[in-house]
Design an enzyme around this catalytic site. Structure first.
Site, short mmCIF file in Angstrom:
data_model
loop_
_atom_site.label_atom_id
_atom_site.label_comp_id
_atom_site.label_asym_id
_atom_site.label_seq_id
_atom_site.Cartn_x
_atom_site.Cartn_y
_atom_site.Cartn_z
N ASN A 1 -9.99 0.24 -0.55
CA ASN A 1 -8.52 0.30 -0.47
C ASN A 1 -7.95 -0.28 -1.77
O ASN A 1 -8.04 -1.48 -2.00
CB ASN A 1 -8.05 -0.50 0.75
CG ASN A 1 -6.55 -0.49 0.92
OD1 ASN A 1 -5.81 -0.07 0.04
ND2 ASN A 1 -6.08 -0.96 2.06
N CYS B 1 0.82 -1.23 0.00
CA CYS B 1 0.00 0.00 0.00
C CYS B 1 0.84 1.27 0.00
O CYS B 1 0.35 2.34 -0.36
CB CYS B 1 -0.95 0.00 1.18
SG CYS B 1 -2.17 -1.32 1.09
N HIS C 1 -3.12 7.60 2.01
CA HIS C 1 -3.54 6.29 1.51
C HIS C 1 -4.92 5.99 2.06
O HIS C 1 -5.20 6.24 3.23
CB HIS C 1 -2.54 5.22 1.96
CG HIS C 1 -3.01 3.82 1.74
ND1 HIS C 1 -3.51 3.40 0.53
CD2 HIS C 1 -3.10 2.75 2.59
CE1 HIS C 1 -3.86 2.13 0.63
NE2 HIS C 1 -3.64 1.72 1.87
O1 UT7 Z 1 -3.75 -0.71 3.35
C1 UT7 Z 1 -3.02 -1.48 4.25
C2 UT7 Z 1 -3.36 -1.15 5.60
N1 UT7 Z 1 -4.52 -1.85 6.05
C3 UT7 Z 1 -5.28 -1.29 6.91
O2 UT7 Z 1 -5.05 -0.14 7.23
C4 UT7 Z 1 -6.36 -2.08 7.61
C5 UT7 Z 1 -6.26 -1.81 9.07
N2 UT7 Z 1 -7.31 -2.44 9.84
C6 UT7 Z 1 -8.59 -2.06 9.78
O3 UT7 Z 1 -8.95 -1.21 8.99
C7 UT7 Z 1 -9.57 -2.66 10.75
O4 UT7 Z 1 -8.86 -3.41 11.72
C8 UT7 Z 1 -10.62 -3.56 10.08
C9 UT7 Z 1 -11.59 -2.70 9.27
C10 UT7 Z 1 -9.96 -4.58 9.18
C11 UT7 Z 1 -11.44 -4.28 11.15
O5 UT7 Z 1 -12.00 -3.35 12.05
P1 UT7 Z 1 -11.89 -3.62 13.62
O6 UT7 Z 1 -12.63 -2.52 14.27
O7 UT7 Z 1 -10.44 -3.77 13.94
O8 UT7 Z 1 -12.71 -4.96 13.78
P2 UT7 Z 1 -12.23 -6.39 14.32
O9 UT7 Z 1 -11.27 -7.01 13.41
O10 UT7 Z 1 -11.85 -6.22 15.75
O11 UT7 Z 1 -13.59 -7.17 14.27
C12 UT7 Z 1 -14.69 -6.82 15.10
C13 UT7 Z 1 -15.79 -7.82 14.87
C14 UT7 Z 1 -15.32 -9.28 14.97
O12 UT7 Z 1 -16.37 -10.03 15.58
P3 UT7 Z 1 -16.26 -10.45 17.12
O13 UT7 Z 1 -14.98 -11.24 17.23
O14 UT7 Z 1 -16.22 -9.16 17.86
O15 UT7 Z 1 -17.49 -11.23 17.30
C15 UT7 Z 1 -15.20 -9.70 13.53
O16 UT7 Z 1 -15.39 -11.07 13.34
O17 UT7 Z 1 -16.32 -7.66 13.55
C16 UT7 Z 1 -16.34 -8.94 12.88
N3 UT7 Z 1 -16.11 -8.71 11.46
C17 UT7 Z 1 -17.11 -8.44 10.63
N4 UT7 Z 1 -18.44 -8.31 10.80
C18 UT7 Z 1 -19.17 -8.00 9.73
C19 UT7 Z 1 -14.94 -8.73 10.78
N5 UT7 Z 1 -15.17 -8.46 9.48
C20 UT7 Z 1 -16.50 -8.28 9.35
C21 UT7 Z 1 -17.34 -7.97 8.27
N6 UT7 Z 1 -18.66 -7.84 8.49
N7 UT7 Z 1 -16.87 -7.78 7.02
#
Ligand code: UT7
Length: 325
Positions: free
Chosen positions: A282, A115, A252
């Site tokens: 992204n 990225c 980004h």
């Molecule tokens: O370009 C390269 C750089 N990449 C990035 O900058 C990405 C950085 N990370 C992020 O943007 C975020 O961490 C994410 C958007 C990927 C995830 O957001 P988060 O607030 O960190 O959520 P999480 O991973 O802690 O997930 C929270 C909950 C989980 O459920 P439980 O364990 O709380 O029951 C996940 O299973 O959300 C669930 N979850 C979803 N629910 C609905 C994960 N993906 C999804 C989804 N739809 N697509």
């Protein structure tokens, strides 16, 4: 004391025609428009057609950039393409783009910093131009991330999209101060201790397959804001500028929450932040030039404006570029 600066003569972008909305994704996998919008700010992304390769996206973006710059393709003597989704393992996608543009002089090569690729490519081209080795460069970020996504994995497949953006850089003698047009400073960083937090689980040298993108999203998120702000502060220090001097912040586009938190920490006013993650998702190395083109086309970024670009991604890699438009 005069200095050679890499002045941006023009920019261009290309997005595949097909748009994939959050609602369409929610019909296929266990996710919702609400979750995606609240956690990321993404509403839709573009997806390349089966017969549309990264080089095709890059050629379209490059042609648009050349037209915007008002220069002939034959005046380009350096092409640097940032991509993690090349058409083939080799040759470089850059030579396919070079060939597509009808250029057969100078040098064309790919650069891989995920990225952060566009910032790394911009810095690379800038150094070549300032050294006098080349005179006019095309810097392209082009990606077809849809090809390396695991469409069953809701934690990653909702985040990424396809697209390409390009800028034309021209080596021009300037006064050497921060009032100069062009790239004023670039700052690149990498730390391979984090290489397993965002990676593709395949490759020619390991599995002999292409593989799928895997990410520990929370871990990436945790490091993102600190890394981004560090390299932006480096750019401010190197040029004696501050957040108040910026006209535009074009980060980004991975996650609106990361962008908002970075701008807040740096005291960059929200109205100076260019956001396209809602429309493009992204697009990895393509996200910055895509966002840049949106802001140039709609009249926000104007000649003489001071623009801060930054990115962070797999590796981890991260970097900033301060540009006077
Ligand atoms: O370009 C390269 C750089 N990449 C990035 O900058 C990405 C950085 N990370 C992020 O943007 C975020 O961490 C994410 C958007 C990927 C995830 O957001 P988060 O607030 O960190 O959520 P999480 O991973 O802690 O997930 C929270 C909950 C989980 O459920 P439980 O364990 O709380 O029951 C996940 O299973 O959300 C669930 N979850 C979803 N629910 C609905 C994960 N993906 C999804 C989804 N739809 N697509």
């Amino acid at each position: 004391m005069t200095a050679i600066r890499s002045v941006v003569l023009g920019c261009g972008s290309y997005l595949p025609q097909k748009v994939l909305t959050n609602a369409e994704l929610a019909a296929r996998i266990d996710t919702s428009d609400d979750w995606i919008v609240q956690r990321t700010g993404i509403r839709q992304r573009h997806i390349a057609a089966d017969d549309e390769f990264t080089s095709h996206l890059g050629i379209n973006a490059a042609r648009a950039a050349l037209a915007d710059a008002g220069v002939d393709a034959q005046s380009i003597d350096l092409i640097v393409v940032a991509t993690s989704t090349p058409d083939n393992t080799f040759p470089a996608t850059a030579v396919a783009i070079q060939n597509g543009l009808g250029i057969n002089h100078g040098a064309a090569f790919d650069l891989q910093a995920v990225c952060s690729g566009f910032i790394f490519a911009l810095a690379t081209a800038d150094n070549f131009l300032r050294s006098g080795a080349y005179k006019r460069a095309l810097v392209i970020g082009a990606e077809t991330f849809s090809r390396i996504l695991d469409w069953e994995d809701r934690t990653t497949c909702v985040l990424f999209g396809d697209g390409a953006g390009a800028v034309v850089l021209d080596a021009q003698e300037q006064s050497g101060g921060t009032a100069d047009r062009g790239i004023l400073t670039t700052h690149l960083r990498s730390d391979g201790r984090h290489k397993s937090k965002l990676y593709v689980d395949g490759g020619p040298g390991s599995t002999r397959t292409v593989g799928h993108l895997r990410m520990e999203g929370k871990e990436v998120f945790k490091h993102a804001v600190g890394m981004i702000t560090d390299v932006i502060i480096d750019a401010f220090k190197a040029t004696g500028t501050s957040a108040d001097d910026l006209d535009w912040f074009i980060p980004h586009q991975a996650n609106k929450r990361i962008i908002d938190a970075s701008a807040h920490k740096l005291h960059i006013a929200p109205q100076k932040v260019v956001l396209t993650v809602d429309m493009h998702g992204n697009t990895s190395a393509a996200s910055i030039p895509l966002a840049l083109c949106v802001a140039v086309r709609d009249g926000r970024v104007k000649k003489g404006d001071l623009v801060m670009l930054e990115a962070m991604g797999g590796g981890f890699t991260w970097g900033s570029a301060l540009v006077r438009w």
